[in-house]
Design a protein around this motif. Sequence first.
Motif, short mmCIF file in Angstrom:
data_model
loop_
_atom_site.label_atom_id
_atom_site.label_comp_id
_atom_site.label_asym_id
_atom_site.label_seq_id
_atom_site.Cartn_x
_atom_site.Cartn_y
_atom_site.Cartn_z
N ASP A 40 0.83 -1.21 0.00
CA ASP A 40 0.00 0.00 0.00
C ASP A 40 0.86 1.26 0.00
OD1 ASP A 40 -2.41 1.60 0.23
OD2 ASP A 40 -1.78 1.96 2.30
N GLU A 41 1.99 1.19 0.69
CA GLU A 41 2.87 2.37 0.77
C GLU A 41 3.56 2.69 -0.56
OE1 GLU A 41 5.49 1.42 4.00
OE2 GLU A 41 3.93 1.73 5.52
N ALA A 42 3.71 1.68 -1.40
CA ALA A 42 4.54 1.81 -2.61
C ALA A 42 3.92 2.68 -3.70
CB ALA A 42 4.86 0.43 -3.16
N LYS A 43 2.62 2.52 -3.92
CA LYS A 43 1.81 3.31 -4.88
C LYS A 43 2.15 3.11 -6.35
CE LYS A 43 -0.17 5.19 -1.28
NZ LYS A 43 -1.38 4.56 -0.73
N LEU A 44 3.42 2.97 -6.70
CA LEU A 44 3.75 2.85 -8.13
C LEU A 44 4.64 1.64 -8.39
CD1 LEU A 44 3.66 4.14 -11.01
CD2 LEU A 44 5.80 5.30 -10.41
N GLY A 45 4.22 0.85 -9.39
CA GLY A 45 5.04 -0.27 -9.85
C GLY A 45 5.21 -0.18 -11.36
N ILE A 46 6.23 -0.88 -11.88
CA ILE A 46 6.46 -0.92 -13.32
C ILE A 46 6.22 -2.36 -13.80
CG2 ILE A 46 8.12 -0.57 -15.20
CD1 ILE A 46 7.30 2.04 -13.74
N PHE A 47 5.40 -2.47 -14.83
CA PHE A 47 5.01 -3.74 -15.43
C PHE A 47 5.86 -3.88 -16.70
CE2 PHE A 47 0.51 -5.89 -16.05
CZ PHE A 47 1.06 -7.12 -15.77
N ILE A 48 6.37 -5.07 -16.99
CA ILE A 48 7.20 -5.25 -18.19
C ILE A 48 6.70 -6.46 -18.97
CG2 ILE A 48 9.54 -5.50 -19.12
CD1 ILE A 48 9.56 -4.76 -15.53
N HIS A 49 6.22 -6.21 -20.19
CA HIS A 49 5.77 -7.29 -21.07
C HIS A 49 6.85 -7.58 -22.11
CE1 HIS A 49 1.77 -7.04 -19.37
NE2 HIS A 49 1.35 -7.98 -20.18
N TRP A 50 7.46 -8.74 -21.99
CA TRP A 50 8.54 -9.13 -22.90
C TRP A 50 8.44 -10.61 -23.17
CZ3 TRP A 50 14.51 -9.53 -22.19
CH2 TRP A 50 15.16 -9.08 -23.35
N GLY A 51 8.50 -10.99 -24.43
CA GLY A 51 8.39 -12.41 -24.75
C GLY A 51 8.55 -12.60 -26.25
N VAL A 52 8.17 -13.75 -26.77
CA VAL A 52 8.29 -14.02 -28.20
C VAL A 52 7.43 -13.03 -29.00
CG1 VAL A 52 7.87 -15.76 -30.00
CG2 VAL A 52 8.90 -16.45 -27.84
N PHE A 53 6.32 -12.58 -28.40
CA PHE A 53 5.47 -11.58 -29.07
C PHE A 53 6.22 -10.28 -29.35
CE2 PHE A 53 4.68 -11.61 -24.45
CZ PHE A 53 5.09 -10.32 -24.11
N SER A 54 7.34 -10.05 -28.64
CA SER A 54 8.13 -8.84 -28.87
C SER A 54 8.93 -8.93 -30.17
CB SER A 54 9.09 -8.60 -27.70
OG SER A 54 8.41 -8.72 -26.47
N VAL A 55 8.93 -10.10 -30.81
CA VAL A 55 9.63 -10.23 -32.10
C VAL A 55 8.78 -9.67 -33.25
CG1 VAL A 55 10.69 -11.81 -33.74
CG2 VAL A 55 11.08 -12.12 -31.28
N LEU A 348 7.95 12.69 -9.05
CA LEU A 348 7.81 12.09 -7.72
C LEU A 348 8.85 12.60 -6.74
CD1 LEU A 348 6.71 8.48 -8.61
CD2 LEU A 348 5.60 9.96 -6.91
N LYS A 349 9.99 13.01 -7.24
CA LYS A 349 11.02 13.57 -6.37
C LYS A 349 10.47 14.80 -5.66
CE LYS A 349 15.76 12.75 -6.71
NZ LYS A 349 16.44 11.97 -7.70
N VAL A 350 9.69 15.59 -6.37
CA VAL A 350 9.08 16.78 -5.78
C VAL A 350 7.83 16.41 -4.98
CG1 VAL A 350 7.95 19.00 -6.30
CG2 VAL A 350 9.95 18.24 -7.64
N ASN A 351 6.97 15.58 -5.56
CA ASN A 351 5.62 15.39 -5.01
C ASN A 351 5.41 14.11 -4.22
OD1 ASN A 351 4.23 17.80 -6.23
ND2 ASN A 351 5.17 16.88 -8.04
N GLY A 352 6.49 13.33 -4.08
CA GLY A 352 6.37 12.03 -3.41
C GLY A 352 5.82 12.11 -1.99
N GLU A 353 6.04 13.23 -1.31
CA GLU A 353 5.56 13.31 0.09
C GLU A 353 4.04 13.23 0.18
OE1 GLU A 353 6.84 17.68 0.98
OE2 GLU A 353 4.94 17.36 2.01
N GLY A 354 3.34 13.58 -0.90
CA GLY A 354 1.88 13.45 -0.90
C GLY A 354 1.40 12.15 -1.51
N ILE A 355 2.34 11.31 -1.94
CA ILE A 355 1.99 10.07 -2.64
C ILE A 355 2.36 8.84 -1.81
CG2 ILE A 355 2.52 8.64 -4.67
CD1 ILE A 355 0.85 10.98 -5.50
N TYR A 356 3.67 8.62 -1.61
CA TYR A 356 4.11 7.41 -0.91
C TYR A 356 3.51 7.39 0.49
CZ TYR A 356 7.75 7.52 -4.53
OH TYR A 356 8.43 7.57 -5.72
N LYS A 357 3.05 6.25 0.89
CA LYS A 357 2.51 6.05 2.25
C LYS A 357 1.29 6.92 2.53
CE LYS A 357 6.92 4.77 4.30
NZ LYS A 357 7.94 5.08 5.27
N SER A 358 0.76 7.59 1.51
CA SER A 358 -0.42 8.42 1.77
C SER A 358 -1.63 7.52 1.94
CB SER A 358 -0.65 9.38 0.60
OG SER A 358 -1.05 8.66 -0.55
#
Length: 456
Positions: A40-55, A348-358
């Motif tokens: 819950d504290e993290a708020k942002l994740g990165i999803f990565i789609h990579w596979g044979v379909f990337s060919v 996020l460097k500027v605004n992270g205080e209102g995001i992370y752990k909010s």
Amino acid sequence: MAVPRCSLFCLLVIFYVSSIYGYEPTWESLDSRPIPEWYDEAKLGIFIHWGVFSVPSFASEWFWWDWKGQSTPAVVEFMAKNYPPDFTYADFAKQFTAEFFNAVEWAQMFQSSGAKYIVFVSKHHEGFTNWPSAHSFNWNSMQVGPHRDIVGELMNATRSNTDLKFGLYHSLFEWFNPLYLQDKKANFTTQNFVKFKTMPELYELVNNYEPEIVWSDGAHGPVDYWQSREFLAWLYTNSTVKDTVVTNDRWATGTLCHHGGFYTCSDRYNPGFLQKHKWENAMTIDRKSWGFRRTARLSDYLTMEEILQTFVETVSCGGNMLMNVGPPHHGHITPVYEERLRNMGKWLKVNGEGIYKSKPWTYQNDTLTKGVWYTKNNSSGSTTVYAFVFNWPGELLSLGLPLVSEVSKINLVGDSTFLDYKPRSTKGVDITIPLYSVNELPCQWLWAFKITAVEN
Ligand SMILES: *[C@@H]1O[C@H](CO)[C@@H](O)[C@H](O)[C@H]1NC(C)=O
Ligand SMILES: *[C@@H]1O[C@H](CO)[C@@H](O)[C@H](O)[C@H]1NC(C)=O
Ligand SMILES: *[C@@H]1O[C@H](CO)[C@@H](O)[C@H](O)[C@H]1NC(C)=O
Ligand SMILES: *[C@@H]1O[C@H](CO)[C@@H](O)[C@H](O)[C@H]1NC(C)=O
Ligand SMILES: *[C@@H]1O[C@H](CO)[C@@H](O)[C@H](O)[C@H]1NC(C)=O
Ligand SMILES: *[C@@H]1O[C@H](CO)[C@@H](O)[C@H](O)[C@H]1NC(C)=O
């Protein structure tokens, strides 16, 4: 089956018993497990789609299905025009070369976005495993294509170079796996695909790579067929990640938005109002695809404004955002994706205080000014509210909701100057905005105002 609803007390009892004796393969028991706080504290994740379909990187990661499953004309035509008639989807795997794949560079780039976790596609519906699975003979990244353990390299790079949590996406079903097709034909009364393919590889994945997120997908089939409750009971009770692991809700037909860990409901889920259960908005920078597309135009990629507006709405309503990038088959992430990632980090460097752990505030968006969404930070004992404004307000920002007093202080996040304000008659506040020149603004795209000692 109708399940009697469990009261809060009953849930607490089940959680207490489960935490000592282990989880049972029932939704009552599994759903009683609290989601580990880090998520819950993290708020942002990165999803990565990579596979044979990337060919082929044409149409989307559903390429094989488009071609052979539902015969989408554009895809059938693309194949007819550009490949010999005997070319099969499996032939693409040889060209999944990954020659520029540098796991450390990826991990550092994801970290620079301000995300706190990643979710990497270990196996999509095509069935190709990005690790040397013992259960995917000749259809894995060690025997064909990269000849590398992609999952292992990314896990190592993530854990030794960043503090990102490492998560894995895994598709339960596979479009064309003969075992799955037989089980399906038997109306899921046989389970050969589950017993000999998808579950063994899922246990293998957890045992070998210890993901802290297991992001399941492709859940087409009944829950008794998939045995996903048995897997989750083991994951929460006996796996090495039992205390920290987080899961989603895609465990069988009908479990989305109802059972599991955080709810994803549908792709790009963004309800716009507060949700009772922790949820995630899985979305992608290319609005038309999760996998890389060679034919994408600049206008197909979400702008920073669109990304940040989605993000702020999501966080205001209690969600996390999982933002997807699709790398090309060679593994070098293209500059458009890189730019979005690095800009996200700058913001996020500027605004992270209102995001992370909010936490979500009493209200999610303003009633007086459109495009204003709120989060709350109560760590200092009194309530601090962050108002994220989509449009730069000019000389006056009128908010209809925060109840302020004489001791409240208001500033633009990233600038320590306190601003003049007047409480409105019942609640709400009029904030005087001084003239900022463009290069005095602490960030671009979307701004946050911090309001302390809010009384509602
Ligand atoms: C990951 O790191 C471990 C320990 O350094 C090493 O043994 C293993 O080979 C690495 N795996 C990959 C796929 O690079
Ligand atoms: C398949 O199984 C479901 C659930 O058990 C049942 O309702 C349905 O009638 C079955 N269909 C066929 C074609 O056997
Ligand atoms: C966990 O491990 C214990 C001891 O090996 C075993 O008795 C139990 O059945 C396991 N539970 C699950 C849910 O896998
Ligand atoms: C809350 O506000 C304090 C003071 O502005 C800040 O240091 C902190 O990072 C904010 N966030 C959390 C989660 O405490
Ligand atoms: C608040 O958000 C909801 C959901 O997106 C939207 O329908 C409503 O118009 C918003 N209110 C204002 C004043 O913008
Ligand atoms: C403040 O935050 C803590 C920790 O997140 C939470 O337990 C508590 O309920 C919050 N208090 C209020 C008044 O929202």
